[in-house]
Design a protein around this motif. Structure first.
Motif, mmCIF file in Angstrom:
data_model
loop_
_atom_site.group_PDB
_atom_site.id
_atom_site.type_symbol
_atom_site.label_atom_id
_atom_site.label_comp_id
_atom_site.label_asym_id
_atom_site.label_seq_id
_atom_site.Cartn_x
_atom_site.Cartn_y
_atom_site.Cartn_z
ATOM 1 N N THR A 102 14.003 -50.276 -24.053
ATOM 2 C CA THR A 102 13.625 -51.041 -22.854
ATOM 3 C C THR A 102 13.382 -50.137 -21.645
ATOM 4 O OG1 THR A 102 14.804 -52.972 -23.652
ATOM 5 C CG2 THR A 102 14.392 -52.891 -21.289
ATOM 6 N N PRO B 182 8.700 -48.397 -20.576
ATOM 7 C CA PRO B 182 8.026 -48.343 -19.264
ATOM 8 C C PRO B 182 7.857 -46.926 -18.738
ATOM 9 C CG PRO B 182 10.246 -49.267 -19.044
ATOM 10 C CD PRO B 182 9.947 -49.172 -20.512
ATOM 11 N N THR C 255 17.187 -52.281 -13.382
ATOM 12 C CA THR C 255 17.836 -52.885 -14.560
ATOM 13 C C THR C 255 18.869 -53.944 -14.163
ATOM 14 O OG1 THR C 255 19.786 -51.422 -14.732
ATOM 15 C CG2 THR C 255 17.716 -50.579 -15.659
ATOM 16 N N VAL D 120 12.978 -54.380 -15.311
ATOM 17 C CA VAL D 120 13.293 -54.735 -16.699
ATOM 18 C C VAL D 120 14.485 -55.687 -16.769
ATOM 19 C CG1 VAL D 120 12.254 -52.670 -17.731
ATOM 20 C CG2 VAL D 120 14.660 -52.625 -17.074
ATOM 21 N N SER E 245 8.350 -54.879 -17.814
ATOM 22 C CA SER E 245 8.251 -54.350 -19.172
ATOM 23 C C SER E 245 9.291 -55.042 -20.042
ATOM 24 C CB SER E 245 8.486 -52.837 -19.153
ATOM 25 O OG SER E 245 8.138 -52.261 -20.393
ATOM 26 N N ASP E 246 8.930 -55.267 -21.296
ATOM 27 C CA ASP E 246 9.822 -55.976 -22.213
ATOM 28 C C ASP E 246 10.010 -55.150 -23.492
ATOM 29 O OD1 ASP E 246 11.315 -58.273 -23.069
ATOM 30 O OD2 ASP E 246 9.655 -58.727 -24.414
#
Ligand code: NAP
Ligand code: ZN
Length: 359
Positions: free
Chosen positions: A170, A174, A254, A277, A301-302
């Motif tokens: 994760t 990105p 995050t 994320v 982003s995933d």
């Protein structure tokens, strides 16, 4: 009448499930499908505890289907292979992350971005193409199409390496997509939890200057001396935040809860990129002025596709990157979830599934 989870499929399985939004987990008998021609069956050794597991067991995103067996940072050993399986043999050490199926035909799948396939099937809390519900890695075995199974490098420890299967990819994906790999550039990592601490390590491996942006002053010493961050910024300290304005090229955010983006945007230089994320349960407010004034970009982003997840595992193996973990027994999971909700973990719980999941 619909069959019970225990009788639905031929392979008996056992794990821990949450039954309602209290999120409390307890023993759960269910079943897995027969090992299909393209499938491998895996005996689960370790499973990381991601904050997404916590969001899900408490139905914070609003789409939990109880009972739910969480867990998408799975490391285990192959115990059976279907007759068409080419990548794996019995005894291989393997990993399974967040996705277990996708359509294999769409534009995303064709580009090895199965994670963005509109029909992607998650490791838990989804319905498989055959209609069966998926259950995750807080359990003894899992059956997965070999395409979605990762080769787990020999020199990665299976316990501390498990979190790479979600936390690792994760933050790695990105970095690659948004070009956050140029040595000497300045990366801010907001939130020093499971994802954040791996982002620090991967960022350092790319040669970046890394600053942690945290709400927890007590994490400073370790962030610098143990995780290798270059500096530490406490987001509640106005003087330090002011001094850091306009200093960062990128921030990977995050944070798992709702938080203001304005202070993070102000830390970015001209053309800086803020990549989110974290998946808080409610929308974040996006202040446009600091964005427009500095021609800044906000992206998301995933996780990552299967090919890139393998690349990330190999990268981490090469650079000796693993998660800092607290190894727990299955029976400790409810206490661990309570602590995770309070950001009280250094920095990822991992369940010693094979040694503590007794019926
Ligand atoms: P985690 O271990 O709980 O770390 C999250 C960190 O966010 C905490 O350690 C804390 O860091 C910070 N934080 C928590 N509450 C906060 C608040 N109210 N204000 C400011 N900071 C706060 O969680 P994780 O497993 O790393 O996951 C982080 C988020 O990413 C979750 O929302 C998860 O669902 C999501 N996620 C997304 C993907 C994806 O593909 N996009 C994949 C996996 C996980 P400090 O103590 O340093 O402040
Ligand atoms: Zn996760």
């Amino acid at each position: 009448m619909a069959k019970s989870p225990e009788e639905e499929h031929p392979q008996k399985a056992f794990g821990w499930a949450a039954r309602d939004s209290s999120g409390l987990l307890s023993p759960f008998h269910f079943s897995r499908r027969e090992t299909g021609d393209g499938d491998v069956t895996i005996k689960i050794l370790y499973c990381g505890v991601c904050h997404s597991d916590l969001h899900n067991v408490k139905n914070e995103w609003g789409f939990t289907m109880y009972p739910i067996v969480p867990g998408h940072e799975i490391v285990g050993t192959v115990t059976k292979t279907g007759k068409n399986v080419k990548k794996f043999k019995v005894g291989d050490r393997v990993g399974v992350g967040v996705i277990v199926e996708s359509c294999k035909r769409c534009e995303s799948c064709q580009q090895d971005l199965e994670n963005y396939c509109p029909q992607t099937i998650l490791t838990y809390n989804s319905y498989s193409q055959d209609g069966a519900k998926t259950y995750g890695g807080y359990s003894d075995i899992v059956v997965v199409d070999e395409h979605y199974v990762l080769r787990f490098p020999e020199n990665l420890p299976p316990d501390a390496g498990a979190p790479l299967l979600c936390a690792g990819i994760t933050v790695y994906s990105p970095m690659k997509y948004y070009g956050i790999t140029e040595p000497g550039k300045h990366l801010g990592v907001a939130g020093l939890g499971g994802l954040g601490h791996v982002a620090v390590k991967i960022g350092k491996a790319f040669g970046l200057k890394v600053t942690v942006i945290s709400t927890s002053l007590k994490k400073e010493e370790e962030a610098i001396n143990k995780l290798g961050a270059d500096s530490f910024l406490v987001s509640s300290d106005p003087a330090k935040m002011k001094a850091a304005i306009n200093t960062m090229d990128y921030i990977i955010d995050t944070v798992s809860a709702v938080h203001p983006l304005g202070p993070l945007l102000s830390l970015l230089k001209l053309n800086g990129k803020l990549i989110n994320v974290g998946l808080p349960e409610k929308p974040l407010e996006l202040p446009i002025f600091p964005l427009a004034m500095g021609r800044k970009l906000v992206g998301g982003s995933d996780i990552g596709g299967i090919k890139e997840t393998q690349e990330m595992l190999d990268f981490c193996a090469k650079h000796g990157i693993t998660a800092d973990i607290e190894l727990i027994k299955m029976g400790d999971i409810n206490t661990a979830m309570e602590r995770l909700a309070k950001s009280d973990v250094k920095y990822r719980f991992v369940i010693d599934v094979a040694n503590s999941l007794s019926q």
